[in-house]
Scaffold this motif. Sequence first.
Motif, PDB file in Angstrom:
ATOM      1  N   PHE A  25       0.774  -1.148   0.060  1.00  0.00           N
ATOM      2  CA  PHE A  25      -0.077  -0.061   0.089  1.00  0.00           C
ATOM      3  C   PHE A  25       0.952   1.190  -0.106  1.00  0.00           C
ATOM      4  CE2 PHE A  25      -2.566   3.183   2.350  1.00  0.00           C
ATOM      5  CZ  PHE A  25      -3.527   3.277   1.355  1.00  0.00           C
ATOM      6  N   PHE A  28       2.860   1.298  -3.677  1.00  0.00           N
ATOM      7  CA  PHE A  28       2.031   1.766  -4.708  1.00  0.00           C
ATOM      8  C   PHE A  28       0.963   2.700  -4.536  1.00  0.00           C
ATOM      9  CE2 PHE A  28       3.695  -2.465  -5.507  1.00  0.00           C
ATOM     10  CZ  PHE A  28       4.346  -2.284  -6.881  1.00  0.00           C
ATOM     11  N   VAL A  29       0.665   3.058  -3.414  1.00  0.00           N
ATOM     12  CA  VAL A  29      -0.621   4.116  -3.203  1.00  0.00           C
ATOM     13  C   VAL A  29      -0.189   5.310  -2.426  1.00  0.00           C
ATOM     14  CG1 VAL A  29      -2.910   4.495  -2.100  1.00  0.00           C
ATOM     15  CG2 VAL A  29      -2.202   2.303  -3.212  1.00  0.00           C
ATOM     16  N   PRO A  32       2.957   7.073  -4.413  1.00  0.00           N
ATOM     17  CA  PRO A  32       2.547   8.038  -5.671  1.00  0.00           C
ATOM     18  C   PRO A  32       1.820   9.039  -5.267  1.00  0.00           C
ATOM     19  CG  PRO A  32       2.121   5.975  -6.147  1.00  0.00           C
ATOM     20  CD  PRO A  32       2.680   5.734  -4.489  1.00  0.00           C
ATOM     21  N   MET A  33       0.952   9.038  -4.348  1.00  0.00           N
ATOM     22  CA  MET A  33       0.134  10.114  -3.763  1.00  0.00           C
ATOM     23  C   MET A  33       0.927  11.396  -3.332  1.00  0.00           C
ATOM     24  SD  MET A  33      -2.820   9.383  -1.088  1.00  0.00           S
ATOM     25  CE  MET A  33      -2.682  10.778   0.235  1.00  0.00           C
ATOM     26  N   THR A  35       3.888  11.894  -4.125  1.00  0.00           N
ATOM     27  CA  THR A  35       4.683  12.371  -5.237  1.00  0.00           C
ATOM     28  C   THR A  35       3.913  13.409  -6.000  1.00  0.00           C
ATOM     29  OG1 THR A  35       5.720  10.114  -5.598  1.00  0.00           O
ATOM     30  CG2 THR A  35       5.931  11.726  -7.244  1.00  0.00           C
ATOM     31  N   ALA A  36       2.563  13.144  -6.205  1.00  0.00           N
ATOM     32  CA  ALA A  36       1.664  13.886  -7.015  1.00  0.00           C
ATOM     33  C   ALA A  36       1.472  15.426  -6.177  1.00  0.00           C
ATOM     34  CB  ALA A  36       0.068  13.231  -7.220  1.00  0.00           C
ATOM     35  N   TYR A  39       4.395  17.284  -6.651  1.00  0.00           N
ATOM     36  CA  TYR A  39       4.648  17.780  -8.017  1.00  0.00           C
ATOM     37  C   TYR A  39       3.885  19.092  -7.973  1.00  0.00           C
ATOM     38  CZ  TYR A  39       6.618  13.537 -10.261  1.00  0.00           C
ATOM     39  OH  TYR A  39       7.470  12.395 -10.617  1.00  0.00           O
ATOM     40  N   ALA A 280      -5.255  17.153  -9.744  1.00  0.00           N
ATOM     41  CA  ALA A 280      -5.670  15.882  -9.148  1.00  0.00           C
ATOM     42  C   ALA A 280      -5.749  15.801  -7.646  1.00  0.00           C
ATOM     43  CB  ALA A 280      -4.475  14.910  -9.354  1.00  0.00           C
ATOM     44  N   PHE A 284      -8.770  14.919  -5.515  1.00  0.00           N
ATOM     45  CA  PHE A 284      -8.554  13.909  -4.162  1.00  0.00           C
ATOM     46  C   PHE A 284      -9.311  14.811  -2.839  1.00  0.00           C
ATOM     47  CE2 PHE A 284      -5.866  12.855  -0.656  1.00  0.00           C
ATOM     48  CZ  PHE A 284      -6.097  11.639  -0.720  1.00  0.00           C
TER      49      PHE A 284
ATOM     50  N   ALA B  13     -10.033   6.818  -3.806  1.00  0.00           N
ATOM     51  CA  ALA B  13      -9.839   8.030  -4.061  1.00  0.00           C
ATOM     52  C   ALA B  13      -7.988   8.071  -4.297  1.00  0.00           C
ATOM     53  CB  ALA B  13     -10.093   9.137  -3.235  1.00  0.00           C
ATOM     54  N   VAL B  14      -7.530   7.478  -3.290  1.00  0.00           N
ATOM     55  CA  VAL B  14      -6.080   7.562  -3.394  1.00  0.00           C
ATOM     56  C   VAL B  14      -5.526   6.816  -4.599  1.00  0.00           C
ATOM     57  CG1 VAL B  14      -4.212   6.221  -2.322  1.00  0.00           C
ATOM     58  CG2 VAL B  14      -5.729   7.440  -0.829  1.00  0.00           C
ATOM     59  N   VAL B  15      -6.210   5.541  -4.946  1.00  0.00           N
ATOM     60  CA  VAL B  15      -5.748   5.057  -6.589  1.00  0.00           C
ATOM     61  C   VAL B  15      -6.107   5.936  -7.470  1.00  0.00           C
ATOM     62  CG1 VAL B  15      -6.533   3.178  -7.661  1.00  0.00           C
ATOM     63  CG2 VAL B  15      -6.527   2.646  -5.361  1.00  0.00           C
ATOM     64  N   ALA B  16      -7.191   6.705  -7.391  1.00  0.00           N
ATOM     65  CA  ALA B  16      -7.525   7.661  -8.412  1.00  0.00           C
ATOM     66  C   ALA B  16      -6.128   8.725  -8.612  1.00  0.00           C
ATOM     67  CB  ALA B  16      -8.669   8.605  -8.349  1.00  0.00           C
ATOM     68  N   LEU B  17      -5.888   9.039  -7.255  1.00  0.00           N
ATOM     69  CA  LEU B  17      -4.863   9.757  -7.515  1.00  0.00           C
ATOM     70  C   LEU B  17      -3.161   9.401  -8.082  1.00  0.00           C
ATOM     71  CD1 LEU B  17      -4.761  12.475  -6.097  1.00  0.00           C
ATOM     72  CD2 LEU B  17      -3.136  11.752  -4.606  1.00  0.00           C
ATOM     73  N   THR B  18      -3.373   8.119  -7.978  1.00  0.00           N
ATOM     74  CA  THR B  18      -1.943   7.573  -8.642  1.00  0.00           C
ATOM     75  C   THR B  18      -1.832   7.697 -10.241  1.00  0.00           C
ATOM     76  OG1 THR B  18      -2.909   5.363  -9.079  1.00  0.00           O
ATOM     77  CG2 THR B  18      -1.647   5.517  -6.970  1.00  0.00           C
ATOM     78  N   ALA B  20      -2.211  10.470 -11.157  1.00  0.00           N
ATOM     79  CA  ALA B  20      -1.336  11.476 -11.414  1.00  0.00           C
ATOM     80  C   ALA B  20      -0.023  11.740 -11.441  1.00  0.00           C
ATOM     81  CB  ALA B  20      -2.093  12.685 -10.224  1.00  0.00           C
ATOM     82  N   ALA B  21       0.274  10.562 -10.670  1.00  0.00           N
ATOM     83  CA  ALA B  21       1.747  10.398 -10.444  1.00  0.00           C
ATOM     84  C   ALA B  21       2.358   9.807 -11.527  1.00  0.00           C
ATOM     85  CB  ALA B  21       1.975   9.429  -9.215  1.00  0.00           C
ATOM     86  N   CYS B  22       2.707  10.521 -12.514  1.00  0.00           N
ATOM     87  CA  CYS B  22       3.437  10.057 -13.730  1.00  0.00           C
ATOM     88  C   CYS B  22       4.967   9.951 -13.350  1.00  0.00           C
ATOM     89  CB  CYS B  22       3.142  11.040 -15.048  1.00  0.00           C
ATOM     90  SG  CYS B  22       3.074  12.659 -14.563  1.00  0.00           S
ATOM     91  N   ALA B  23       5.161   9.596 -11.984  1.00  0.00           N
ATOM     92  CA  ALA B  23       6.680   9.737 -11.659  1.00  0.00           C
ATOM     93  C   ALA B  23       7.719   8.703 -12.679  1.00  0.00           C
ATOM     94  CB  ALA B  23       6.765   8.876 -10.178  1.00  0.00           C
TER      95      ALA B  23
END
Lengths: 306, 434
Positions: A25, A28-29, A32-33, A35-36, A39, A280, A284, B13-18, B20-23
């Motif tokens: 979790f 992968f969750v 990235p969150m 990171t966004a 960003y 994004a 959220f 919601a968190v999954v949706a946010l991923t 955005a993360a075009c890391a």
Amino acid sequence: MSGRRTAALPTPVALLFLLPAAALFGIFVLYPMATALTYSLFSWRGTAQEAFVGLDNFVALFTTEPYRSQLPRAFAHNALLFAGAMVVQNSVGLLLAYVLHRRERVRRLFQVLYTMPYLVSPLVVGYLWSLLLSPLFGPVNAALRALGLGSVAQPWLGDPDTALWVVVLVTAWQWVGFPLLIYGAALGSLDPTMEEAAMLDGATSRQRFWHVTLPMLLPVIGTVSVLTFIFSMEAFPIPYALGGSNGSPAGATDVMSLLFYRTAFNSGASNAIGISSAVAIVLFVVIVGVSVLFTRWFRKVERGLT
Amino acid sequence: MNRRTTLAGVTTAVVALTLAACAPTSGSPEPGTAAGEGCDGEPVALDVWSWRTEDVKTYEQIFDVFEQANPCITVNFQAHLNTEYDQILRTGLTGSDGPDVAQVRSYGLLQPLVEGGNLEPLEDLVPALGDFDDAILDGARGREDGAVYGVPLASQTIQVYYNTAIFEENGLEEPETWDDFMAINDKLLGADVTPLAVGARDGWFVPTVHDALTAAQYGGADFQQALRDGDTDFTDPGYVDSIQTLKDLQKYMPEDVTGVAYTDAQVLFTSEQAAMFAGGSYELAFFQEANPDLDLGVFQVPPPPGSALDHPVTAGYADGSWGLSATTEHPQEAETLLNWLATPEFGQLVADELKQFSPIPGVEYSDPLQQEMWDLYQENPAPYLLLVDYRYGDPVGTDLMGEAGQKLFLGDVDAEGAAQIVQDGLSAWWTPGE
């Protein structure tokens, strides 16, 4: 609901078992969150991260064109998708579940039938319906004309007044099995003696539904509502398939995810990553905020009933 | 249940946010392993990326020709889905597993990679770039430094296709004047044939149709220059008139044109229910494949009276080029490949095998229709204006014209209002003369 139960495992062991899932979790969750979020706090030159700008990207999102006008428009469309899903998808789902609940012999068959569209990718469903609704070759208008209802035939996806409702109905067509299954399971778990007691007291079937069954379903209605809200706010494949990345016609089917997609991958702006990450994050925050508030409010309503 | 609902909500919601993360992460397949025969040095494998998943086989054959001439270099060609390519490429070029050479987009959509420092400028590495047409090289230039970051791969032209059989049945010929063009439309309408196969549900298609029909009316390259010089903007009367022409031609398009998809318009034309199709050169291969019996011709629409130009034009644009990754581990071999990609030998393969227009000087086309389209463009070129100069910010010009055109067809705005939508939208990032 019921009181807390004691865990079957001692806490350290339980934590040990939770660790792998928590790690996944996190990677992968949560990562990235985060990171966004970072960003969205920087300015970008193409793919290169530049200076820390604090909330500037968010300020730009709310004060500069095209975002200033596109953001509220997209958000309003998401809200209409939610309202439409509540009215069409969930009420029809509840009605079907209630009707099927008493009819054990056909229940399984219809549950399977109504949930079938589930198995198809929403993109495929969207493209399928855009073919069905084509004003030139689509069978929908052809059927209407054949039935003498030519005046009802519309350029369904070409008219801004109907396009968004087509999105609502196509979404409902695909997902109606979801409330159907959940309400069906909830109805099955209700204590039948309550309804029997009401029946003995002379309540009509309509009275029994409104005053006995429905209040007992309230917790499940809350769950379904929150999940519907989340799905509606995140809608992407079906609007994309029906209206393209610009929400055709003339932005009538534009939603938040499309706005994000456009700003991130279809824009010539230097700071595309910064702005799209801000979109994004806003999405959220809205989803989490409203979901939490709604759940709290619903809990209060439930308590008032018991 | 409530706590669980909230948690489920948060998780989703968190999954949706991923999204955005075009890391920048790695995610490319392993490089090729085949070592070249007859190589007396160290064999090197170059990763080459493309968005043409439909052309993988053809490209592999094309690169076989290169590999035979350069036995020490193996080209490992990988295609990614067109709609996801930009995202994958950005990730690849910023990570460690990216391509050495990659197809890159043109004009505005090239800029994120240039600004991010992901591509190398090529003028010094590929001398043949000096022979290319300047307008074509514009598609591969960095906005700020003006350097060329790609070897142009293909060009597209925009014109009107027509069904020669339908034209013959109705005693029609290619139009010489605007009156001829209108007479053709009226005659076809009277004969119950849809004159113009247009689908405006796909916004991107609207500016293509607009330029195919009216680029000469608003002035083509002259208008582009006037905008660049700051002498006018999109509310220019000539531009408004050209949008009015688009509206006037709506009666020759399918009914409820904003509900008609681009693919519907293609089918309308290939199934011979419509006589003309205003579109790009990229349609040709599809048309010929969808209906091999289709007899096709092409023409440029003559300008209406009072137009800025007294002759018809063909709008065109550069469609993709080959870029060099700034982080390649094999710069010398990549340079060899890029120089080959600028040779007439490669250009001819693009023309013959991929059926695309190669902007490399000296290429010839075996398909007479393709040759005709290319000749028409060479005679009277014009820029596909909103794509060429107006995709350097957000919103992009072609999207704005898509929305404005849809509103125009729906009757929500008049020609002036549509031009105003384009101008207002662009003013978010563009000032005439800058």
